[in-house]
Scaffold this motif. Structure first.
Motif, PDB file in Angstrom:
ATOM      1  N   ALA A   1      38.060  14.264 -32.231  1.00  0.00           N
ATOM      2  CA  ALA A   1      37.245  12.996 -33.562  1.00  0.00           C
ATOM      3  C   ALA A   1      37.852  13.553 -34.994  1.00  0.00           C
ATOM      4  O   ALA A   1      38.394  14.082 -35.139  1.00  0.00           O
TER       5      ALA A   1
ATOM      6  N   TRP B   1      31.585  11.438 -42.385  1.00  0.00           N
ATOM      7  CA  TRP B   1      30.207  11.407 -41.064  1.00  0.00           C
ATOM      8  C   TRP B   1      29.333  11.801 -41.994  1.00  0.00           C
ATOM      9  O   TRP B   1      28.100  12.102 -42.085  1.00  0.00           O
TER      10      TRP B   1
ATOM     11  N   ARG C   1      30.307  12.790 -26.535  1.00  0.00           N
ATOM     12  CA  ARG C   1      29.384  12.634 -27.685  1.00  0.00           C
ATOM     13  C   ARG C   1      29.911  12.309 -29.197  1.00  0.00           C
ATOM     14  O   ARG C   1      29.241  11.922 -30.152  1.00  0.00           O
TER      15      ARG C   1
ATOM     16  N   HIS D   1      30.901   9.694 -31.273  1.00  0.00           N
ATOM     17  CA  HIS D   1      30.748   8.606 -31.856  1.00  0.00           C
ATOM     18  C   HIS D   1      29.684   8.783 -31.807  1.00  0.00           C
ATOM     19  O   HIS D   1      28.299   7.495 -32.387  1.00  0.00           O
TER      20      HIS D   1
ATOM     21  N   ARG E   1      35.443   9.203 -35.356  1.00  0.00           N
ATOM     22  CA  ARG E   1      35.652   7.979 -34.396  1.00  0.00           C
ATOM     23  C   ARG E   1      36.830   9.181 -33.535  1.00  0.00           C
ATOM     24  O   ARG E   1      37.383  10.032 -33.537  1.00  0.00           O
ATOM     25  N   ALA E   2      36.389   8.786 -32.523  1.00  0.00           N
ATOM     26  CA  ALA E   2      37.872   9.273 -30.983  1.00  0.00           C
ATOM     27  C   ALA E   2      39.080  10.009 -31.590  1.00  0.00           C
ATOM     28  O   ALA E   2      40.094   8.873 -32.086  1.00  0.00           O
TER      29      ALA E   2
END
Length: 303
Positions: free
Chosen positions: A159, A242, A291, A294, A299-300
Motif C-alpha cells: 500500500a 493514514w 486489509r 483499505h 490505497r493499494a
C-alpha cells in the motif's frame, strides 16, 4: 544424531528445565540427553547451558540459539507437512512489529479482529519506530513505513499513503490564505523531526514542480504528537493520509492545496527470508495484505 534432532532435544531441555525431564519425555536415559547437548556445544564451539546440581540456566549465546532453534524446528515441521500435503492447525504465537502511530491508530483493531477469527493464535504486538533486525529480535511479521527496511528480509509493497497538507478550520480562518505552495513560507509549519528533507517540501502538479522552504518553531519525532499539534491549531503541516484521513473526513482538519501532490509513503509487509513459514504466519500475511490497503488514508500498491 542428526542436527534437527539435536536442536529439538536442546529446545525440550530448555522448556522442561532439566535433562531428566527431557529424558523421560523421550523414553531414554538422562546421560543420553546430556551427551547430545554436550556434543552440540562442542560442534558450535559455545556453551549453551550453565549446569548446577539443581538447575540449568541458559547462557546469553544459549538464549539466542534457543530462539533460532525453535524457528528451525517449526519450519522443518511445516516443510514436512507441505510435502505430505497436510494442513497445519492454525495455532501458536506470532510476534508482530509495527511503527507506533500506525500500530495504535490502525493496526491494533485489525489484529484484534484477526484474533477473534483464529482463537488458537496468540499475537504479541511490539510497537516502535526503529528499523530492527527481524531475525535477531524474533519477529514473524513487521509492517514498515517508507523505503528504509530491515536487512536480510522479504519485503512486499502492499500500500501507499499520499502525503497531505492540513490545518484546522479555525487556523485557516485567522491566517493568510494558502493558494500555492509558496504561501507556506508565511505560515507556522509543524513538521516531523529528523526527516532527511528537513524544512524543504516538494510539491508538484501536472504543469510544475515547486520546492518550498518552510519555517516553524516546533518539530516532534512522534506521528501521534504531530496529529495532536495539528488539532491544537497552532500551525499547519503535512502528514501521510493514514495519520489524518479520519480527521479530514469529520471536518476536524481541512486538506489544503488538494491539486498539488507530494511524495507518498510506502507501506511494506516485511518478514524473514525463509522458504517455509508456519501456517499462522502465512495466514496473517494474507490477512494484512488484504486489509491494510483499505484502511483510512491508504490505497493499494500498484503492481
Amino acid at each position: 544424531m542428526d542436527s534437527i534432532q539435536s536442536l529439538r532435544l536442546f529446545t525440550r531441555v530448555v522448556e522442561l528445565g532439566s535433562f531428566s525431564a527431557a529424558a523421560r519425555e523421550e523414553n531414554t536415559g538422562q546421560p543420553t540427553i546430556s551427551k547430545v547437548i554436550a556434543a552440540l556445544e562442542r560442534k558450535l564451539g559455545v556453551r549453551l547451558l550453565e549446569r548446577t546440581t539443581t538447575s540449568l540456566t541458559l547462557t546469553d549465546e544459549g538464549a539466542r540459539f534457543y530462539e533460532r532453534s525453535k524457528r528451525v524446528i517449526e519450519e522443518y515441521a511445516d516443510a514436512v507437512a507441505d510435502v505430505r500435503g497436510q494442513t497445519q492447525r492454525l495455532a501458536g504465537t506470532l510476534l508482530v512489529n509495527a511503527p507506533v502511530g500506525l500500530g495504535e491508530l490502525r493496526l491494533n483493531a485489525l489484529l484484534l479482529e484477526f484474533l477473534a477469527t483464529y482463537p488458537e493464535i496468540e499475537i504479541e504486538l511490539v510497537l516502535n519506530d526503529r528499523v530492527i533486525d527481524l531475525i535477531e529480535e524474533g519477529v514473524d511479521v513487521a509492517i514498515r513505513l517508507g523505503d528504509e527496511l530491515p536487512p536480510h528480509v522479504v519485503a512486499r509493497h502492499i500500500a501507499s499513503s499520499p502525503r497531505v497538507l492540513v490545518a484546522t478550520p479555525e487556523y485557516i480562518k485567522r491566517s493568510q490564505k494558502v493558494r500555492r505552495p509558496e504561501d507556506l513560507a508565511q505560515h507556522e509549519y509543524i513538521r516531523y523531526a529528523g526527516i532527511a528533507s528537513g524544512s524543504m517540501m516538494e510539491f508538484s502538479n501536472a504543469a510544475e514542480k515547486i520546492v518550498v522552504a518552510t519555517t516553524g518553531r516546533y518539530r516532534v519525532n512522534s506521528s501521534l504528537a504531530l496529529r495532536q499539534c495539528f488539532l491544537a491549531g497552532i500551525g499547519l503541516g503535512t502528514a501521510p493520509a493514514w495519520l489524518v484521513q479520519d480527521l479530514i473526513d469529520t471536518g476536524a482538519l481541512v486538506q489544503l492545496l488538494p491539486k498539488w501532490q507530494m511524495a507518498s509513503q510506502a507501506v511494506h509487509l516485511v518478514y524473514p527470508s525463509r522458504k517455509y513459514q508456519p501456517l499462522r504466519t502465512r495466514t496473517l500475511l494474507q490477512f494484512l495484505a488484504g486489509r491494510v490497503p483499505h484502511l483510512p488514508g491508504l490505497r493499494a500498491a500498484v503492481s
